[in-house]
Structure formats: C-alpha cells, structure tokens
Design an enzyme around this catalytic site. Structure first.
Site, PDB file in Angstrom:
ATOM      1  N   ARG A 142     -15.605  31.059   1.095  1.00  0.00           N
ATOM      2  CA  ARG A 142     -15.379  30.917  -0.341  1.00  0.00           C
ATOM      3  C   ARG A 142     -14.699  32.161  -0.908  1.00  0.00           C
ATOM      4  NH1 ARG A 142     -20.579  29.176  -3.667  1.00  0.00           N
ATOM      5  NH2 ARG A 142     -21.073  31.382  -3.410  1.00  0.00           N
ATOM      6  N   LYS A 173     -15.017  32.165  -7.361  1.00  0.00           N
ATOM      7  CA  LYS A 173     -16.041  33.081  -7.861  1.00  0.00           C
ATOM      8  C   LYS A 173     -15.371  34.360  -8.366  1.00  0.00           C
ATOM      9  CE  LYS A 173     -20.875  33.528  -6.720  1.00  0.00           C
ATOM     10  NZ  LYS A 173     -21.448  32.480  -7.579  1.00  0.00           N
ATOM     11  N   GLU A 186     -20.925  22.188 -15.111  1.00  0.00           N
ATOM     12  CA  GLU A 186     -22.061  22.948 -14.588  1.00  0.00           C
ATOM     13  C   GLU A 186     -22.545  23.909 -15.665  1.00  0.00           C
ATOM     14  OE1 GLU A 186     -21.235  25.893 -11.535  1.00  0.00           O
ATOM     15  OE2 GLU A 186     -19.102  25.707 -11.845  1.00  0.00           O
TER      16      GLU A 186
HETATM   17  C1  PLP Z   1     -22.285  31.356  -7.544  1.00  0.00           C
HETATM   18  C2  PLP Z   1     -22.207  30.191  -8.469  1.00  0.00           C
HETATM   19  C3  PLP Z   1     -22.964  29.026  -8.268  1.00  0.00           C
HETATM   20  C4  PLP Z   1     -23.989  28.895  -7.178  1.00  0.00           C
HETATM   21  O1  PLP Z   1     -23.451  28.950  -5.903  1.00  0.00           O
HETATM   22  P1  PLP Z   1     -24.375  29.239  -4.633  1.00  0.00           P
HETATM   23  O2  PLP Z   1     -23.399  29.373  -3.521  1.00  0.00           O
HETATM   24  O3  PLP Z   1     -25.274  28.078  -4.463  1.00  0.00           O
HETATM   25  O4  PLP Z   1     -25.130  30.490  -4.927  1.00  0.00           O
HETATM   26  C5  PLP Z   1     -22.769  27.971  -9.140  1.00  0.00           C
HETATM   27  N1  PLP Z   1     -21.909  28.048 -10.177  1.00  0.00           N
HETATM   28  C6  PLP Z   1     -21.181  29.156 -10.414  1.00  0.00           C
HETATM   29  C7  PLP Z   1     -20.264  29.187 -11.568  1.00  0.00           C
HETATM   30  C8  PLP Z   1     -21.307  30.268  -9.570  1.00  0.00           C
HETATM   31  O5  PLP Z   1     -20.580  31.357  -9.812  1.00  0.00           O
END
Ligand code: PLP
Length: 340
Positions: free
Chosen positions: A82, A184, A220
């Site tokens: 990722r 991210k 989300e």
């Molecule tokens: C990091 C993150 C998540 C959760 O991802 P995981 O890999 O399960 O920790 C969900 N939404 C956003 C916007 C994130 O930055």
C-alpha cells in the site's frame, strides 16, 4: 528479553519514545541501505518539500506477543504494498517492498523490550512514513526523500469493553472521486482535522463521509472503513475508488467468508439503506472493529438494533475470530502472521 517496566494496560494511544528507529535516504536517484538510529529528531531545511507542499505519506501496523510467546506482525506485506502504491500517486520514489518488511523486522527486534506481553491488550504500534526532504519552492516533487519507521507502545483500544459509537453524517467531504482518498497520504488527514474537531464538539465520535459527487453513498470515516451486517447476516462493505483499502477490512471480509461461512460483499452502499442494516462497525488497525450504535443525519437518528451497550453478535464473531488469528489462538491463513 527483559521487558520495560511499564503499566501496559494503562497505556493510551500516544507517542512514547522508544530506543531505535529505522532511517533510509533517497539521494541521486537511489535508496541507501538504511540503518537503525537512536536519534528521534529530524533536522531538515526550512524549504523541505514536506513542509511546503505536504509531500508525505505513512502506514500503520502493529507488533505484539502471541499466546505462545512469539513476537509477530500482522500482514506487513500489505502495508509495504500500500505504501508503494501511495508513493507512486504522490510522485515519490516507492520504497522497495522487501526492504520495507526487513526494516519493520529490524525496528521490532531493536525495540523488543517495548513489545507488550500477551494478554495486556497493548501492542507496539509501528509507523512507517516517507517525505520529501530537500528544498522545494517551485511546485514539483522533491528530489531527495527520507523513509523512516518508529515504534511506540499503545494501550488496549477498548478499556472496559467496546462501547458502540455515535457518528454523524458530515457536511464535509473526505475525498474527491479522482483524488487521493485511496492512498495513505498525510494530506487526507490534514483536511479531516477541522471536520473531526467540529464533530467532537457536537458530541460525536466520528464522521461518516458520503461520496463527494452525489452525497448519496457511504464512503468511510476519517480513518476507518465501514462494515455493515444485514438482517440476514450478510457482511457488506462499501465499494468506492476513493476509500482507503483497509487491511483490517480486507482481512475481516476473508474471515467472514472462509472462517465463518458468511456471505460477504463489497458493493456500493447507499445512505438510504443504512437504516435497514442490523449492525455496523468501523475497521482499522488500531481497534480492529469499533461497533457503531447510532448514526445521526442532521438530527435524524439511525439506531442499529444491536444497541448502545455492546457489539452486535456477528460483529463480535468477526472481532473474536480475527483477534484470535492475530494472537495465535486460531490458525492463520498462510502468510498473515510474520514472526520477527
Ligand atoms: C489507515 C486507514 C484505514 C484503516 O486501514 P488499516 O489498514 O485497516 O489500518 C482506514 N481508512 C483510512 C482513511 C485510513 O487512513
């Protein structure tokens, strides 16, 4: 390995400086080998790309002790992948995936005394990140970058049980249809700070963001993906190109199908149908699943039948199975648990 003398269960989610961190530098078109260092501070030029144009991204994963006393990480290959994808979208030189996993192992090993013991509920949170470090004043990608991983012990997410959260439907947008919602990037968080401060002031735990184009579909929260359970026990998670692909959510969907024999589908979820679900949860590395009891849309309340006292039954099964896999109490799928 002698552990640090810490009240592990009393820890919150805050930064505690540990002994060692990993640093690698990208210069003249190549990453160096990287090394562990004691120095927790970063000195950079006042005009560094990260400071001017926010060219930075990160990851988050945990190291912890399993029931049989092994120190492990959960699916670090997916974090490596990722971050690789995130870096490409931000015109940063991707950090090689094998070196990412190796650096994770180095940091955990060097801070083994900070890995909380099994049963404490605490974990060692790892924060890989990367940023443009050379001076950049004309708008363009930096030329030099630094990749780092630090470790900080964090306490159990739910102290005294997982109480369901109340969310509000946000009037702000988290991500544009062809923007950066799926990576991210630090910038996604910078712009979410105002909405979350406002939500907290109004008494809500998190924001539910809808799709920016039509404001009819569930995306989300600021930092966690949604899972819904239908009244006939199907697991549903929203599909959208602007949702961050949560590793926890992807793992839970697999667990639903392969361990619990449930139907699990990723599809568009219209806000209109949220009222018809039986259970709702938020998933991410920090909490695995946080149950949601209520969502408020401009004064109109949606109350899930699972209530405000505890996790819904299917959510609980998902939570228990995934945490069981993580802690070594249940056999894990090939490659999910990486021993340090
Ligand atoms: C990091 C993150 C998540 C959760 O991802 P995981 O890999 O399960 O920790 C969900 N939404 C956003 C916007 C994130 O930055």
């Amino acid at each position: 390995m002698e552990k640090k003398d810490i009240d592990w269960s009393g820890l919150g989610f805050g930064y505690v400086q540990t002994d060692k961190r990993f640093v690698a530098n990208y210069k003249n078109g190549a990453w160096d080998e990287g090394t562990l260092t004691d120095d927790a501070n970063i000195v950079m030029n006042e005009c560094a790309g990260v400071l001017q144009y926010a060219q930075t991204c990160f990851e988050g994963l945990k190291a912890y002790t399993t029931e049989d006393g092994r120190t492990v990480c959960f699916r670090p290959d997916l974090n490596a992948e990722r971050m690789f994808d995130t870096a490409k979208r931000l015109e940063m030189p991707p950090f090689p995936k094998d070196k990412f996993i190796d650096a994770v192992k180095q940091v955990v090993k060097a801070n083994e005394a900070w890995v909380p013991p099994y049963g404490s509920g605490a974990t060692l949170y790892l924060r890989p990140y990367m940023f443009g470090i050379n001076p950049v004043i004309g708008v363009k990608p930096a030329e030099d970058y630094q990749f780092r991983i630090f470790a900080t012990p964090v306490g159990p997410y739910f102290k005294g049980g997982a109480k369901p959260l109340t969310l509000c439907v946000s009037d702000f947008d988290r991500a544009a249809p062809h923007g950066t919602g799926h990576i991210k990037a630090g910038l996604n968080y910078a712009m979410s700070l105002h909405p979350i401060v406002e939500a907290h002031k109004a008494g809500y735990a998190e924001n539910m963001y809808l799709d920016a184009a039509t404001r009819t579909k569930v995306e989300e929260t600021g930092g966690a993906n949604f899972l819904f359970i239908t009244k006939d026990n199907k697991v549903v998670t929203p599909k959208s190109n602007s949702i961050l692909p949560s590793i926890t959510r992807r793992s839970l969907m697999y667990v639903a199908k392969e361990y619990l024999g449930l139907e699990a589908e990723e599809r568009e979820v219209h806000f209109d149908e949220v009222k018809d679900f039986a259970e709702c949860g938020l998933c991410g590395t920090a909490a695995v699943i946080s149950p949601v009891g209520k969502i408020v849309d401009h004064g109109k309340e949606i109350c899930f039948p699972s209530g405000m006292e505890e996790m819904g039954p299917i959510t609980k099964k998902l939570y228990d199975t995934l945490t069981g896999i993580q802690m070594g109490r249940i056999d894990a799928p090939e490659g999910w648990i990486v021993e340090i």
